[in-house]
Design an enzyme around this catalytic site. Sequence first.
Site, PDB file in Angstrom:
ATOM      1  N   GLY A  21      -2.491  -0.481 -12.777  1.00  0.00           N
ATOM      2  CA  GLY A  21      -3.325   0.660 -12.410  1.00  0.00           C
ATOM      3  C   GLY A  21      -2.772   1.960 -12.934  1.00  0.00           C
ATOM      4  N   ALA A  22      -2.250   1.926 -14.166  1.00  0.00           N
ATOM      5  CA  ALA A  22      -1.504   3.072 -14.701  1.00  0.00           C
ATOM      6  C   ALA A  22      -2.385   4.158 -15.287  1.00  0.00           C
ATOM      7  CB  ALA A  22      -0.525   2.584 -15.772  1.00  0.00           C
ATOM      8  N   ASN A  23      -3.686   3.961 -15.324  1.00  0.00           N
ATOM      9  CA  ASN A  23      -4.539   4.940 -15.990  1.00  0.00           C
ATOM     10  C   ASN A  23      -5.061   6.028 -15.067  1.00  0.00           C
ATOM     11  OD1 ASN A  23      -6.255   2.484 -15.153  1.00  0.00           O
ATOM     12  ND2 ASN A  23      -7.793   4.088 -15.379  1.00  0.00           N
ATOM     13  N   SER A  24      -4.863   5.880 -13.743  1.00  0.00           N
ATOM     14  CA  SER A  24      -5.404   6.896 -12.842  1.00  0.00           C
ATOM     15  C   SER A  24      -4.558   6.994 -11.587  1.00  0.00           C
ATOM     16  CB  SER A  24      -6.857   6.566 -12.458  1.00  0.00           C
ATOM     17  OG  SER A  24      -6.915   5.375 -11.695  1.00  0.00           O
ATOM     18  N   GLY A  25      -4.750   8.081 -10.856  1.00  0.00           N
ATOM     19  CA  GLY A  25      -4.142   8.246  -9.546  1.00  0.00           C
ATOM     20  C   GLY A  25      -2.628   8.153  -9.545  1.00  0.00           C
ATOM     21  N   GLY A  27      -0.702   5.573 -10.062  1.00  0.00           N
ATOM     22  CA  GLY A  27      -0.149   4.853 -11.205  1.00  0.00           C
ATOM     23  C   GLY A  27       0.015   5.733 -12.426  1.00  0.00           C
ATOM     24  N   SER A 157       0.128   0.410   2.158  1.00  0.00           N
ATOM     25  CA  SER A 157      -0.558   1.557   2.756  1.00  0.00           C
ATOM     26  C   SER A 157      -0.154   1.630   4.219  1.00  0.00           C
ATOM     27  CB  SER A 157      -2.076   1.388   2.650  1.00  0.00           C
ATOM     28  OG  SER A 157      -2.759   2.270   3.526  1.00  0.00           O
ATOM     29  N   TYR A 191      -9.216  -4.494   3.993  1.00  0.00           N
ATOM     30  CA  TYR A 191      -8.219  -3.656   3.333  1.00  0.00           C
ATOM     31  C   TYR A 191      -6.889  -3.719   4.079  1.00  0.00           C
ATOM     32  CZ  TYR A 191      -5.935   0.454   1.353  1.00  0.00           C
ATOM     33  OH  TYR A 191      -5.037   1.297   0.733  1.00  0.00           O
TER      34      TYR A 191
END
Length: 330
Positions: A21-25, A27, A157, A191
Amino acid sequence: MSGWSEADVPDCSGQTVVVTGANSGIGREATRALAARGATVVMAVRSTDRGRDAAEGIRDEIAARGTSTPGKLEVRECDLADLDSVASFVDDVREAYDELDVLANNAGVMAVPYSETAQGFETQFGVNHVGHFALTEGLLGLLAASDGEARVVTQSSGLHENGDIDFDRVRPRSADPADDPERGYDEWAAYGQSKLANVLFARELDARLDDAGVADVTSVAVHPGYAATNLQKRGPEQRGSVLRKYAMEVANAVVAQSAADGALPLLYAATASDVAGGAYYGPGGLMNMRGSPERQEPSARALDDDLARRLWEASEEHTGISYDFDALAA
């Protein structure tokens, strides 16, 4: 660790890190911080187009800050909702690298409507836990080959505290048409279950590594507090709920800390010298939603060793993936 910030991330030259998930947020922010300290970061992303766009932006940001010897960014496809994609990613990384220093199991989905992964797992459990369970097994040999102490950092979380493991809901969809996994589905309960699974997995992995005598790989869990990312909006977007999406945007603007601050527990667990195996780290400020990272106590269920063992065994059974700790020790 009081007051620990991104400025405390040590030099990472010569290290290789995988971030999902390195492309946003979070990450993306962790990728930027590690690359700015000289690490080679393999950006494991579902969309390589978005990954390449993110990598270009990160390079520009690092250059604008005047970093003289930034690390390298490599974008590779890894769809955690498809175990075949995970296996292909693992094969590519094994071919390209002889060792890894950090695996950041960061990617995730939150409170989305019921759907299933390619192998029939409920999507939140499948992406947040099952995909990372498979990915870690595939890369653990490279982590054990690291010259230093390698880390597996799994993003959980604070909402894991609301979670429990329903073993009827962690298996792929049954072939029995009378078995309807959508019946009684609650996206927030799902979740919480997936995030509890993250802590249980991180603790059980560390315990099994210790039992096998694999001393140079440490597994920890972290949580970001409340960080403003796109994660909060995806559920309302998929449900078509404009009101919920707006409420999330307001909460992000008023309450949340930045994604860069949310990345601090992950960065601490990945790079600090005093990280303890099997521990749980998160922000130590207001209601553990913001602030500098500190070691914290997860929920009682997250500390249940029997529950962790049962989850591990169920994960192996339902994926057909088995960890070979004896081979790692050898």
